[in-house]
Design a protein around this motif. Structure first.
Motif, short mmCIF file in Angstrom:
data_model
loop_
_atom_site.label_atom_id
_atom_site.label_comp_id
_atom_site.label_asym_id
_atom_site.label_seq_id
_atom_site.Cartn_x
_atom_site.Cartn_y
_atom_site.Cartn_z
N UNK A 217 78.65 -12.73 -43.05
CA UNK A 217 79.04 -13.85 -42.18
C UNK A 217 79.53 -13.38 -40.81
N UNK A 297 70.96 -8.39 -52.42
CA UNK A 297 70.07 -9.35 -51.76
C UNK A 297 70.27 -10.75 -52.33
N UNK A 301 71.93 -14.00 -50.28
CA UNK A 301 71.09 -15.18 -50.05
C UNK A 301 71.64 -16.41 -50.76
N UNK A 302 72.77 -16.26 -51.45
CA UNK A 302 73.33 -17.39 -52.21
C UNK A 302 74.45 -18.09 -51.47
N UNK A 303 74.68 -17.73 -50.19
CA UNK A 303 75.68 -18.42 -49.38
C UNK A 303 77.08 -18.38 -50.00
N UNK A 304 77.43 -17.24 -50.63
CA UNK A 304 78.77 -17.10 -51.19
C UNK A 304 79.74 -16.49 -50.18
N UNK A 305 79.21 -15.76 -49.21
CA UNK A 305 80.01 -15.18 -48.13
C UNK A 305 81.15 -14.29 -48.61
N UNK A 368 67.80 -3.39 -41.36
CA UNK A 368 66.37 -3.62 -41.54
C UNK A 368 66.20 -4.83 -42.45
N UNK A 369 65.10 -5.55 -42.31
CA UNK A 369 64.89 -6.70 -43.19
C UNK A 369 64.60 -6.23 -44.61
N UNK A 370 64.89 -7.13 -45.59
CA UNK A 370 64.79 -6.74 -47.00
C UNK A 370 63.39 -6.28 -47.39
N UNK A 371 62.36 -6.92 -46.82
CA UNK A 371 61.00 -6.56 -47.24
C UNK A 371 60.68 -5.11 -46.93
N UNK A 406 73.05 -9.11 -44.90
CA UNK A 406 72.68 -10.42 -44.35
C UNK A 406 71.64 -11.03 -45.28
N UNK A 407 71.50 -12.35 -45.24
CA UNK A 407 70.45 -12.95 -46.08
C UNK A 407 69.08 -12.34 -45.83
N UNK A 408 68.83 -11.86 -44.60
CA UNK A 408 67.49 -11.31 -44.35
C UNK A 408 67.43 -9.78 -44.31
N UNK A 409 68.53 -9.11 -44.64
CA UNK A 409 68.44 -7.66 -44.71
C UNK A 409 69.78 -6.96 -44.73
N UNK B 164 60.87 -12.23 -49.59
CA UNK B 164 61.91 -11.26 -49.94
C UNK B 164 63.08 -11.34 -48.96
N UNK B 165 62.76 -11.36 -47.67
CA UNK B 165 63.82 -11.43 -46.65
C UNK B 165 64.13 -12.88 -46.28
N UNK B 166 63.40 -13.80 -46.87
CA UNK B 166 63.57 -15.23 -46.60
C UNK B 166 63.41 -15.53 -45.10
N UNK B 243 68.06 -7.98 -39.15
CA UNK B 243 69.07 -8.90 -39.67
C UNK B 243 70.36 -8.86 -38.86
N UNK B 338 72.41 -22.72 -54.54
CA UNK B 338 72.72 -21.81 -55.65
C UNK B 338 73.92 -22.20 -56.48
#
Lengths: 495, 495
Positions: A217, A297, A301-305, A368-371, A406-409, B164-166, B243, B338
């Motif tokens: 966050x 990851x 991505x679950x918005x738990x922060x 870096x992004x997760x992918x 981060x949600x994306x990496x 994967x990275x959404x 990210x 979630x």
């Protein structure tokens, strides 16, 4: 405390040295690891061992009254605290110290520096706490008649607190502990804790886009800045205090990360938080780093922060006393001022369990992004290990942890330990760093997540940024600082 | 659906008109409110009622194949959808239409436009959905041999989805509904819903720093952009997918909000979310707007992150069918993919109860820090009401709601209805807007929270931004667009 003197030759205050026992313990561990009999320790230099070139500039009286030519001041302001800086310090190499160190107490004095330096072709290098690790506060090179380090330590006050909007106007030179100590009586906190917290400054955090200890966050200082004031050679740059805006490109975002090339940050309105009252933390182990990364990851991505969400590999976990050394460990924490954090912690634990995470007894950069993460991780590990072997003739230790997610990496942070030779340290270090950096860039990562660019990362930064943005930044720099006084060589080429 | 034609003379598609009953109802309400017997309605213009100047430029064959000179196309691209635009449209004033409308299908065609226009001194005005309300897509003035509206509708595809990275790589000209329809089969959503959603585009949102319907946390498109690609006259500007980064000032943040002056946004990697499954909403009434504002402040400072948190005053609440018209109403909502949202909703309701909020049966811009809100609200209300009386000779209706809230301040949105005279509409509107804008600026607010600057807000934007930032932006513009082809007069003066 105010009387304590910063070391010019290492981290911390004078008189703070590791004990003989600590040194012995380290030596024992690492001689064993590298398979050598003993190290040949080099003592840190004393001030009378180093030679400082005589100042090349003659300051007018108006500047001389707040500028210093003392040897300790000039030595302290010669370097940051990167490995490369320390290698030079231990080699007693102080070949390009600042000709003077300015200690301005107000903006008029900074403006007076701009005026005189423009005529005298003297470069100015802003200095917050001098903790940088990318060469952002050191020598600007030889294209000038001299250089002055501008130490912002005199700008150390909290000027105003707005409890209603939960914000404060704070000067740029304040150190982390002084900032928090000033907010604490009001029940407020900036809650920004970079590792350099003790000796780094608010202005330095803003100029370098510092990352705090928060793992999700609000990770970077960027989001905590409500408005900022800097002095540029073209005059003051001050944005309006606004909670949100859609009025053109954000002026703050052009100053944030500008590393001293557009102006010197004198104060900022910062967004604060109430001090947290509810906390939960846990440590979990995973079968391997990849399983831990998948859990992180899903979590991010679950918005738990979560406030803490650091995945560290088996070696680092063992060194940090968090785990047996057999498995990677995830340090997870939640904290809030207004409500319990049991529900998100339970959600997070369930999420970890889905990926095989098991609770362990409590323990306490690139991005870096997760992918792309799995390939980047494998390639950086492989390239760096190979470089260590090639450069030092034997294996070293290479570890990885996530400092931020981060949600994306994620922001993976790689640390290596290799057996260097005193007379080749710099070359060895740079060869290994070059191999690791190339693998990061090739894998789609950024050269720096929260350490800024400085002079150390310039070659990779140049490849990473969009070319038209480089043109835009260069043009902006010329408009504000036509003589190129401010931190020449950082981010863009000198004019 | 693809065959439907956008109206050139108002919102929506051709054939979509309010019913006679709806018009009658509105007329009845508002004649009563203003105390007049009847209105003298003006019909929207038909295409054959308006005169379009003959195109002043002769396009070469390579451009002509994707450019149109059709009357409907030129009329539609003459204006955005502000009150001022509509007033001109209803006056049949199409005195400076684009000489042509370009419909590029790829970046090569945009580059060809740059090349030819540089030689021909023809201005280019990027056009997304044409829904802007600040004059950002209209006539660039008379300093050019002609102007071309660049309609990005051909860039309407989702190019790549990284589950994967959404994140997804999406072209700039895609409309809101098409973007969400393309993501839905993947269980993903951008979740960015500005009021203009149906007819506005991703590139337009990025160029204008659009605000979505989310009331807290991720309000602006800024935070949803992972990387962006634009074509500038100096070449492509493409940032790396990351990210998070600390590498110099953010290049993305200089393009975000640049309103077409630095380049044309052709695609972006956007951060996505999973579609929400858990939802709760509630409506609460408060004794007065100030009590509601205090509740919202407490809520937004408690890190609960509601997705909806809109405070609307008694008049607006009644018009929206949410409340009796006696009290202001807070619309509150939570949603997550979630986890359940009962806990934060209960916390939020308790927080509202502390400020006297009572549950009511379910119903369905500036920004300023909290410390200044009460005074700004009072002054804007007073100055605008006075201006309405002075300008129209009688009272109008002035309402306020919070569209977005932040821990350090709200985004209050003021709406007025006043009895205009057809032949003076523009002058009347501008006089009232001027009074309201001056009060916003004087109260420490921003002239725009999510409507961008365009040509309409320029005078206030110029007073709001730091002067060195204006110099930096001007220099950046000259470096990338030395002939000043792109959207002249927006944000900065033409070269």
């Amino acid at each position: 405390l105010a009387d304590r003197v910063r070391k010019f030759n290492g981290w911390g205050h004078e008189g703070e040295e590791p004990s003989a026992g600590e040194i012995e313990g380290l030596e024992k561990n690492w001689t064993g690891f590298f398979g050598v009999e003993a190290f040949d320790p080099v003592a840190p230099p004393s001030l009378d061992e180093i030679q400082l070139r005589a100042p090349r500039i003659q300051l007018p009286a108006g500047l001389a009254e707040f500028c210093s030519e003392r040897a300790h001041d000039r030595a302290l302001h010669s370097y940051g605290r990167s490995f490369a800086d320390l290698a030079r310090i231990y080699r007693r190499d102080f070949s390009d110290p600042p000709d003077a160190v300015a200690h301005p107490a107000n903006e008029d004095q900074i403006a007076a520096l701009f005026d005189w330096c423009a005529g005298a072709r003297v470069a100015l290098v802003p200095f917050g706490g001098g903790t940088g690790v990318v060469g952002g506060t050191g020598s600007p090179g030889a294209d000038h008649a001299g250089w002055i380090s501008v130490d912002m330590g005199g700008f150390d006050r909290i000027q105003e607190i707005d409890k209603t909007s939960r914000a404060a106007r704070i000067q740029g030179g304040i150190l982390g502990p002084d900032l928090e100590a000033g907010l604490k009586p009001h029940g407020l906190t900036l809650r920004h804790y970079p590792q350099s917290f003790q000796f780094s400054t608010l202005g330095g955090w803003i100029a370098t886009r510092a990352g705090g200890h928060f793992a999700t966050l609000y990770t970077h200082i960027d989001d905590l800045v409500e408005s900022v004031r800097a002095l540029s050679p073209a005059g003051p740059w001050e944005s309006r205090r606004l909670p949100g805006s859609g009025a053109g490109p954000s002026p703050d975002r052009l100053l944030i990360g500008s590393e001293g090339i557009l102006g010197i940050i004198t104060e900022a309105w910062m967004r604060l938080q109430e001090r947290p009252r509810f906390r939960r933390s846990a440590a979990l182990s995973f079968a391997d780093f990849e399983a831990g990364a998948e859990a992180v990851r899903a979590l991010s991505q679950a918005a738990l922060h979560p406030t803490n969400c650091r995945l560290i590999d088996a070696h680092e976990a063992a060194e940090a006393g968090a785990g047996s050394g057999a498995d990677p460990v995830l340090l997870l924490g939640f904290e809030q001022a207004h409500h319990e954090v049991d529900a998100p912690m339970e959600e997070a634990l369930a999420c970890c369990a889905d990926h095989g995470g098991r609770l362990v007894p409590d323990g306490d950069e690139a991005a870096v992004t997760w992918d792309k993460f799995a390939a980047l991780h494998a390639n950086v590990m492989e390239a760096t290990k190979r470089a260590i072997r090639e450069v030092t003739g034997r294996d070293g230790q290479l570890t990885c942890r996530f400092t931020h997610v981060y949600p994306d990496g994620p922001a993976p942070y790689f640390t290596f330990k290799a057996l260097g030779r005193a007379d080749e340290l710099m070359d060895q270090y740079e060869a290994i760093k070059r191999a690791a950096s190339a693998a990061v860039m090739q894998g789609g990562g950024t050269i720096t997540h929260h350490h800024a660019v400085g002079r150390a990362h310039r070659p990779w930064y140049d490849r990473q940024r969009p070319a038209p943005f480089a043109a835009a930044l260069t043009a902006a720099k010329r408009a504000l600082d036509p003589q190129g006084l401010l931190n020449p060589g950082v981010l863009i080429d000198p004019a």
